[in-house]
Enzyme design. Structure first.
Site, PDB file in Angstrom:
ATOM      1  N   ILE A  32       0.823  -1.209   0.000  1.00 15.58           N
ATOM      2  CA  ILE A  32       0.000   0.000   0.000  1.00 15.58           C
ATOM      3  C   ILE A  32       0.865   1.271   0.000  1.00 15.58           C
ATOM      4  O   ILE A  32       0.391   2.342  -0.384  1.00 15.58           O
ATOM      5  CB  ILE A  32      -0.969  -0.034   1.218  1.00 15.58           C
ATOM      6  N   GLY A  92      13.103  -4.033  11.339  1.00 10.42           N
ATOM      7  CA  GLY A  92      12.163  -3.064  10.786  1.00 10.42           C
ATOM      8  C   GLY A  92      10.782  -3.623  10.503  1.00 10.42           C
ATOM      9  O   GLY A  92      10.010  -3.025   9.757  1.00 10.42           O
ATOM     10  N   HIS A  99       6.024 -11.862   5.873  1.00 10.99           N
ATOM     11  CA  HIS A  99       5.858 -11.416   4.487  1.00 10.99           C
ATOM     12  C   HIS A  99       7.216 -11.204   3.841  1.00 10.99           C
ATOM     13  O   HIS A  99       8.181 -10.822   4.503  1.00 10.99           O
ATOM     14  CB  HIS A  99       5.019 -10.128   4.411  1.00 10.99           C
TER      15      HIS A  99
HETATM   16  P1  AMP Z   1       7.340  -4.489   7.273  1.00 13.19           P
HETATM   17  O1  AMP Z   1       7.803  -3.124   7.703  1.00 13.19           O
HETATM   18  O2  AMP Z   1       8.420  -5.356   6.709  1.00 13.19           O
HETATM   19  O3  AMP Z   1       6.564  -5.176   8.376  1.00 13.19           O
HETATM   20  O4  AMP Z   1       6.362  -4.254   6.054  1.00 13.19           O
HETATM   21  C1  AMP Z   1       4.996  -4.066   6.179  1.00 13.19           C
HETATM   22  C2  AMP Z   1       4.511  -3.530   4.871  1.00 13.19           C
HETATM   23  O5  AMP Z   1       3.114  -3.676   4.805  1.00 13.19           O
HETATM   24  C3  AMP Z   1       4.826  -2.048   4.652  1.00 13.19           C
HETATM   25  O6  AMP Z   1       5.644  -1.894   3.494  1.00 13.19           O
HETATM   26  C4  AMP Z   1       3.432  -1.432   4.457  1.00 13.19           C
HETATM   27  O7  AMP Z   1       3.430  -0.409   3.486  1.00 13.19           O
HETATM   28  C5  AMP Z   1       2.609  -2.619   4.047  1.00 13.19           C
HETATM   29  N1  AMP Z   1       1.185  -2.537   4.313  1.00 13.19           N
HETATM   30  C6  AMP Z   1       0.589  -2.130   5.456  1.00 13.19           C
HETATM   31  N2  AMP Z   1      -0.749  -2.216   5.340  1.00 13.19           N
HETATM   32  C7  AMP Z   1      -1.007  -2.697   4.107  1.00 13.19           C
HETATM   33  C8  AMP Z   1      -2.195  -3.006   3.381  1.00 13.19           C
HETATM   34  N3  AMP Z   1      -3.412  -2.847   3.928  1.00 13.19           N
HETATM   35  N4  AMP Z   1      -2.089  -3.477   2.121  1.00 13.19           N
HETATM   36  C9  AMP Z   1      -0.861  -3.629   1.561  1.00 13.19           C
HETATM   37  N5  AMP Z   1       0.305  -3.370   2.190  1.00 13.19           N
HETATM   38  C10 AMP Z   1       0.221  -2.908   3.449  1.00 13.19           C
END
Ligand code: AMP
Ligand code: ZN
Length: 113
Positions: A32, A92, A99
């Site tokens: 997102i 981070g 994921h």
């Molecule tokens: P991390 O910091 O590795 O935990 O990455 C989490 C990622 O999830 C970040 O890059 C966010 O931009 C992404 N994110 C958070 N909410 C959503 C959502 N609803 N749909 C898609 N990506 C998301």
């Protein structure tokens, strides 16, 4: 399924997302807040809080090969791309459902900040 988990809600279809690829065990969707022209997240449908909890080597392989397949289908394979699995605070991680980030479309810095 963890009732409070954002990505479990995406798997359940309770939160909309832009799906890129799906398999029986994995789902890929666009981040997102993209940090590169291509920024896709690949997740297991089953909830694992982080890589630390992943106890299934076959699933690890599925996640990695799906990430690779997306880099190819997005046209990033030849120029190059980056696969990232942020894990816990120093890594981070902000969403606590395992994921794999697939980032491409620009040159990446090394070492990461
Ligand atoms: P991390 O910091 O590795 O935990 O990455 C989490 C990622 O999830 C970040 O890059 C966010 O931009 C992404 N994110 C958070 N909410 C959503 C959502 N609803 N749909 C898609 N990506 C998301
Ligand atoms: Zn989850």
């Amino acid at each position: 399924m963890s009732a409070s988990c954002l990505f479990c809600k995406i798997v359940a279809g309770e939160i909309p997302t832009t799906k890129v690829l799906e398999s029986p065990n994995c789902l890929a969707f666009r981040d997102i807040g993209p940090k590169a022209p291509t920024h896709v997240l690949v997740i297991p449908k089953k909830h694992y809080t982080s890589l630390n909890d992943l106890d299934d080597p076959a699933l690890a392989g599925e996640l990695l090969t799906m990430a690779r397949d997306i880099a190819k289908s997005e046209g990033r394979a030849d120029a190059g791309y980056r696969i990232v699995v942020n894990t816990n605070a120093d890594g981070g991680q902000t969403v606590f459902h395992l994921h794999v980030h697939v980032l491409g479309g620009r040159a990446m810095k090394w070492p990461p900040g």
